[in-house]
Write a protein that holds these residues in place. Structure first.
Motif, short mmCIF file in Angstrom:
data_model
loop_
_atom_site.label_atom_id
_atom_site.label_comp_id
_atom_site.label_asym_id
_atom_site.label_seq_id
_atom_site.Cartn_x
_atom_site.Cartn_y
_atom_site.Cartn_z
N VAL A 1 5.34 8.59 2.74
CA VAL A 1 4.05 8.02 2.94
C VAL A 1 4.12 7.02 3.94
O VAL A 1 5.02 6.35 4.50
CB VAL A 1 3.34 7.66 1.66
N ASN A 2 2.81 7.29 4.83
CA ASN A 2 2.62 6.19 5.92
C ASN A 2 1.02 6.05 6.21
O ASN A 2 0.49 6.58 5.47
CB ASN A 2 3.34 6.55 7.13
N GLY B 1 8.54 -0.23 8.56
CA GLY B 1 8.56 1.30 8.55
C GLY B 1 9.42 1.95 9.72
O GLY B 1 9.82 3.11 9.64
N ALA B 2 9.96 1.01 10.81
CA ALA B 2 10.65 1.36 11.81
C ALA B 2 12.06 1.98 11.33
O ALA B 2 12.69 2.87 12.01
CB ALA B 2 10.52 0.53 13.03
N GLY C 1 0.66 -1.16 -0.05
CA GLY C 1 -0.09 0.16 0.04
C GLY C 1 0.83 1.41 -0.02
O GLY C 1 0.57 2.31 -0.65
N TRP C 2 1.89 1.30 0.78
CA TRP C 2 2.84 2.43 0.90
C TRP C 2 3.33 2.69 -0.40
O TRP C 2 3.58 3.88 -0.93
CB TRP C 2 4.08 2.47 1.91
N GLY D 1 -1.21 8.87 4.27
CA GLY D 1 -1.03 10.24 4.06
C GLY D 1 0.42 10.53 3.84
O GLY D 1 1.33 9.54 3.70
N VAL D 2 0.87 11.80 3.72
CA VAL D 2 1.95 12.21 3.46
C VAL D 2 2.74 13.04 4.40
O VAL D 2 2.07 13.88 5.17
CB VAL D 2 2.13 13.12 2.21
N PHE D 3 4.08 12.91 4.75
CA PHE D 3 4.83 13.53 5.90
C PHE D 3 6.25 14.10 5.36
O PHE D 3 6.70 13.46 4.37
CB PHE D 3 5.25 12.35 6.92
N GLY D 4 6.49 15.27 6.03
CA GLY D 4 7.94 15.82 5.88
C GLY D 4 8.70 15.62 7.10
O GLY D 4 8.12 15.37 8.14
#
Length: 342
Positions: free
Chosen positions: A108-109, A88-89, A56-57, A273-276
């Motif tokens: 993305v996460n 993801g860690a 999915g990511w 969602g998207v992160f910076g």
């Protein structure tokens, strides 16, 4: 009912904000403040999927970059980089310590960024508070999946087998123990009266690897996101026993019953969602807020979301951050119920 709360909020920036966000600070800044405007972005942008290919990511990152490029909303080159490890860690440890000011790397996460930070086993000391949440893009749902030739025809038949001997079947997913795919895998069993700590679960780096394990006979059942198995379902390679949505989905999943329909009170919503970076510059954050809002309102993005089998659910940076604060409390309660909290 144990579930992840669904919250719907929509756009808060209008055409005026778009205009203002595009203005150069050189017009109002004094000469000694000119360095405040860099004309961001000036370099290629990397969007990381912190998993292997096919999950999915990965699909979200590739859809996100593809539409941004094709619509020319972002004119700088956009590339996707896969960085698997620990659900993801592993990537989060690098991002929160080494990329803390890198405006040119987004990622993305989904719920694992909250779950990994709260769970007891293999937990991450880093979470969404070590980032700048930019936007929620979509929502998806969990799926309980077996091979097409599996003897299991429905969710109840799997759960009855697990209830007799929790270690007999191997469950798998594309995230670490205690993380999202694991919770999706064991939540129905837990709601069916099975001790979730007794269920055998094997983790892989991404939903694509989990599906490969299933098809190769290395797992009996996988818990994953519905969208990542859509093509395998259409190809007749798998059977989806249940979806963790409140109501039955349309399209390719229209014939798949929900867990609730099968009297198993298990719901789980997967947002993406998207992160910076945590110390993202104000200029970069404003650029991405404007760009992402333009993206989610474009017909091209709406078509892409439909093609992938997702549901569009947009939250801007402020609303997304508030939602994450609320979900942190909900996930904590879920992990406590499963005995997996820190």
């Amino acid at each position: 009912m144990i579930s992840i709360k669904k919250i719907s909020t929509f756009m808060c920036a209008g055409a005026l904000a778009l205009t203002l966000g595009a203005c150069s600070s050189k017009e109002t800044a004094s000469p000694d403040k000119k360095e405040e405007s860099t004309g961001y972005p000036t370099k290629a942008i990397t969007v990381v999927a912190p998993s292997g290919a096919g999950g999915g990511w990965d699909l979200t990152a590739r859809s996100f970059t593809k539409v941004l490029s094709e619509t020319k909303i972002v004119e700088q080159p956009l590339t996707v980089e896969n960085k698997p490890g620990g659900g993801g860690a592993v990537f989060m440890a690098e991002y929160a310590t080494q990329q803390v000011e890198n405006n040119d790397m987004l990622f993305v996460n989904s719920p694992p960024i909250v779950i990994n930070n709260l769970k007891k086993e293999g937990n991450s000391p880093y979470g969404y508070k070590n980032t700048t949440p930019l936007a929620q893009l979509t929502k998806d749902f969990g799926a309980i999946v077996v091979k097409a030739d599996s003897p299991f025809k429905d969710l109840k038949s799997v759960l009855e087998e697990v209830k007799k001997d929790p270690s007999k079947l191997t469950f798998a997913g594309g995230s670490a123990p205690g993380s999202m795919d694991h919770l999706i895998s064991i939540l129905p069993a837990y709601k069916y009266g099975v001790d979730p700590t007794k269920v055998k679960y094997v983790s892989y780096d991404g939903g694509g690897e989990a599906v490969t394990a299933l098809l190769g006979g290395n797992a009996d059942v996988i818990g994953t996101d519905a969208s990542s198995v859509k093509e395998f379902l259409k190809a007749g390679k798998i059977r989806v026993l249940a979806i963790t949505s409140e109501e039955r989905l349309a399209g390719d999943f229209k014939d798949v019953p929900t867990a609730v329909e099968q009297d198993v009170d298990a719901e789980f919503t997967i947002w993406r969602g998207v992160f910076g970076p945590e110390k993202m510059s104000k200029e970069a954050k404003a650029y991405w807020e404007t760009s992402i809002e333009t993206l989610v309102n474009s017909p091209e993005w709406k078509k892409e979301v439909e093609t992938q089998g997702w549901e569009l659910e947009y939250k801007n940076s402020a609303d997304f951050t508030k939602f994450l604060d609320e979900q942190e409390s909900q996930v904590q309660q879920l992990l406590e119920a499963l005995g997996m909290q820190k």
